[in-house]
Design an enzyme around this catalytic site. Structure first.
Site, mmCIF file in Angstrom:
data_model
loop_
_atom_site.group_PDB
_atom_site.id
_atom_site.type_symbol
_atom_site.label_atom_id
_atom_site.label_comp_id
_atom_site.label_asym_id
_atom_site.label_seq_id
_atom_site.Cartn_x
_atom_site.Cartn_y
_atom_site.Cartn_z
ATOM 1 N N ASP A 138 0.847 -1.195 0.000
ATOM 2 C CA ASP A 138 0.000 0.000 0.000
ATOM 3 C C ASP A 138 0.883 1.246 0.000
ATOM 4 O OD1 ASP A 138 -1.757 2.047 0.390
ATOM 5 O OD2 ASP A 138 -2.595 1.299 2.260
ATOM 6 N N GLU A 157 29.920 13.192 1.861
ATOM 7 C CA GLU A 157 30.619 13.066 3.146
ATOM 8 C C GLU A 157 29.552 12.863 4.222
ATOM 9 O OE1 GLU A 157 33.102 16.453 3.851
ATOM 10 O OE2 GLU A 157 33.954 16.433 1.836
ATOM 11 N N GLU A 172 28.474 12.935 7.861
ATOM 12 C CA GLU A 172 28.736 13.402 9.220
ATOM 13 C C GLU A 172 27.572 13.004 10.109
ATOM 14 O OE1 GLU A 172 31.376 17.402 8.127
ATOM 15 O OE2 GLU A 172 29.272 17.612 8.706
ATOM 16 N N GLU A 191 35.073 14.279 13.899
ATOM 17 C CA GLU A 191 34.838 15.631 13.370
ATOM 18 C C GLU A 191 34.927 16.665 14.491
ATOM 19 O OE1 GLU A 191 34.485 17.965 11.372
ATOM 20 O OE2 GLU A 191 34.634 16.993 9.421
ATOM 21 N N GLU A 226 32.821 11.407 11.090
ATOM 22 C CA GLU A 226 32.641 11.480 9.636
ATOM 23 C C GLU A 226 33.200 10.235 8.968
ATOM 24 O OE1 GLU A 226 34.513 13.909 5.896
ATOM 25 O OE2 GLU A 226 33.592 15.127 7.466
ATOM 26 N N HIS A 244 28.100 17.060 2.683
ATOM 27 C CA HIS A 244 28.692 17.734 1.526
ATOM 28 C C HIS A 244 28.715 16.778 0.344
ATOM 29 C CE1 HIS A 244 31.196 19.765 4.924
ATOM 30 N NE2 HIS A 244 29.950 20.203 4.900
ATOM 31 N N ARG A 252 35.462 27.198 3.162
ATOM 32 C CA ARG A 252 34.357 26.442 3.741
ATOM 33 C C ARG A 252 33.152 27.306 4.097
ATOM 34 N NH1 ARG A 252 38.787 23.328 4.648
ATOM 35 N NH2 ARG A 252 38.452 21.067 4.688
ATOM 36 N N GLU A 255 32.401 20.884 -4.469
ATOM 37 C CA GLU A 255 31.424 20.298 -3.546
ATOM 38 C C GLU A 255 30.350 21.316 -3.202
ATOM 39 O OE1 GLU A 255 32.641 19.478 0.469
ATOM 40 O OE2 GLU A 255 34.203 21.001 0.435
ATOM 41 N N ARG A 274 28.124 22.372 -0.267
ATOM 42 C CA ARG A 274 28.287 22.173 1.166
ATOM 43 C C ARG A 274 26.987 22.309 1.964
ATOM 44 N NH1 ARG A 274 33.128 22.011 3.292
ATOM 45 N NH2 ARG A 274 32.498 23.029 5.241
#
Length: 476
Positions: A52, A132, A134, A214, A222, A271, A342, A361, A363
């Site tokens: 369902d 990545e 985390e 991390e 991570e 990321h 970053r 990347e 982020r």
């Protein structure tokens, strides 16, 4: 050898007694149904397993009958099952009069259509991505929401707030606030468990790049994986979360991919690294371009940045997501791109120098996303940038080769920001989703269901009195 015979041979070699079928619901959770080995046969791959779909969040009840068709190539022994069990994933179809048809809202089918649209557009033959992962690892978690109160509490032995514990278990190796990045033993108490997780991932066919502690002191970890084809990596994202949570539970601990489970600590993102290939050659490399990126790569970046607010509705689909996307915690808040920065939404890693590895990347995403929808939306946004030749520099989105957190308020005001709430992201999606519906990749009905479901979720959470409100207002 037929599909069922290949599976049965694997079962015989491993004394399998049960076969488990795992499906993905609208939000990105695995659901499953299990049959004894004796009930397994060729009909499974033609008639499928009925269920369902309305209970998965997909279809109205009057049109909810669907079938799951397993993929024999996904067969693997589930390491967490007590009875020897073979696990398979696959796709979902709608039951038709003459034949079953792929269900257009099913997450994996959306990702497959996005990949096919990329090929038909001529932009590339394949997209490789690398997420990545985390997450936080706690010893305990307690929460409740009721009319008489709302509360939560998490704890882990390694947290700085436990330095004052007067018991024999306190050895003085707690991890300082925001001091966990690459911390070593004895502070890194989850090292062995992470290695077990990675070995389980390898056994399931996921190539692990590395793992480490991390920034978040109370157990933020991570695991990063090697690049892989987009739909396959969406499958492996589901597998990774399954392994991490179950491996933690097997040792009496609890893992969460919530973006912001600890106030004033680093949040957990997902990321996403990405690069395109055409005729076996990398599309994103140009030794003479900014940071060795090609014109096509810049257009792809332009599409991501143009659609960044509406993308958040898929890549950051929880109210908790926006408690992570705040300044001061290495999370992006401004829409821009740069090399090794970053604080930008898009970061170009300086260490990826060779043509076949040149990439960037995104982020902003986090792991509350349904990976199939999130990765497909990312691809469609980038392709839109390539088709429309959206130049990020000409649009004032960078490159920002400086710390965006340190700009003056006047400078910050001139830079576009990511949504500050789930409601803002949903508003953006409502206004900007034509790039998703090209060639029916994202059905309009799916977008409307997503908007309705997420608005209802956000509204319900916003109406619950928050403990912090008692501290701010109770005595007024």
């Amino acid at each position: 050898m037929g599909k069922s015979e290949k599976v049965l041979q694997l079962c015989r070699e491993n004394s399998i007694r049960m076969i488990d079928f795992k499906m993905v619901d609208l939000d990105g959770r695995w659901r499953h149904i299990t049959i004894p080995l004796e009930r397994f046969g060729d009909s499974i791959f033609t008639q499928g397993i009925g269920f369902d779909g309305s209970n998965y969040g997909y279809a109205p009840i009057e049109k909810s009958d669907m079938v799951f068709i397993p993929d024999p190539d996904s067969a693997v022994i589930d390491p967490f099952a007590e009875i020897p069990t073979l696990s398979m994933t696959g796709d979902v179809c709608v039951i038709g009069t003459d034949e079953n048809k792929p269900f257009d809202q099913y997450p994996r089918n959306v990702a497959l259509r996005a990949a096919e649209y990329m090929k038909q557009s001529g932009a590339a033959d394949s997209i490789a991505i690398g997420p990545e992962f985390e997450f936080y690892l706690f010893d305990t978690v307690n929460y409740q929401v009721s009319p008489r109160g709302a509360s939560y509490a998490v704890d882990t032995r390694q947290a700085e707030w436990n330095t004052g514990l007067a018991d024999t278990g306190n050895l003085g190796y707690e991890v300082k606030h925001k001091g966990g990045y690459h911390i070593a033993a004895p502070q890194d108490i989850s090292y062995n468990l992470r290695s077990k997780m990675c070995m389980l991932m390898e056994d399931w066919g996921i190539r692990v790049k590395y793992h480490h502690h991390e920034v978040g002191g109370p157990g933020q970890l991570e695991i990063e994986v090697e690049l892989g084809e987009m739909v396959d990596m969406a499958d492996k994202t589901m597998i990774t979360k399954y392994i991490v949570k179950n491996a933690a539970a097997a040792e009496g601990r609890t893992a969460t991919f919530m973006p912001k489970p600890v106030y004033q600590e680093a949040g957990s993102g997902m990321h996403v690294h990405m690069l395109l290939f055409k005729d076996g050659k990398p599309v994103f490399y140009d030794k003479d371009g900014y940071s060795s990126l090609s014109r096509e790569a810049h257009y792809f970046i332009g599409g991501l940045l143009k659609h960044a607010p509406s993308l958040c509705a898929w890549t950051n689909p929880s109210t908790n997501s926006y408690k992570r996307l705040v300044p001061g915690f290495e999370a992006p808040v401004t829409i821009g791109y740069a090399t090794s920065n970053r604080s930008a939404v898009i970061r170009i890693p300086a260490y990826a120098k060779t043509p076949e590895l040149k990439r960037f990347e995104l982020r902003s995403p986090d792991a509350t996303a349904n990976p199939y929808y999130a990765y497909a939306a990312i691809l469609m946004a980038g392709l839109d940038g390539m088709e429309k030749q959206i130049d990020p520099q000409a649009n004032g989105w960078g490159p920002y080769d400086y710390n965006l957190y340190e700009l003056s308020p006047e400078q910050q005001a001139r830079i576009r920001s990511l949504p500050k709430s789930l409601d803002e992201a949903l508003d953006a999606l409502e206004q900007d989703h034509d790039y998703l519906t090209k060639n029916g990749v994202f059905p309009e009905r799916l977008i409307q269901i997503w908007l309705e479901r997420k608005r209802k979720e956000s509204r319900a959470i916003s109406q619950i009195p928050h403990p912090a409100e008692f501290g701010a207002y109770y005595d007024l």
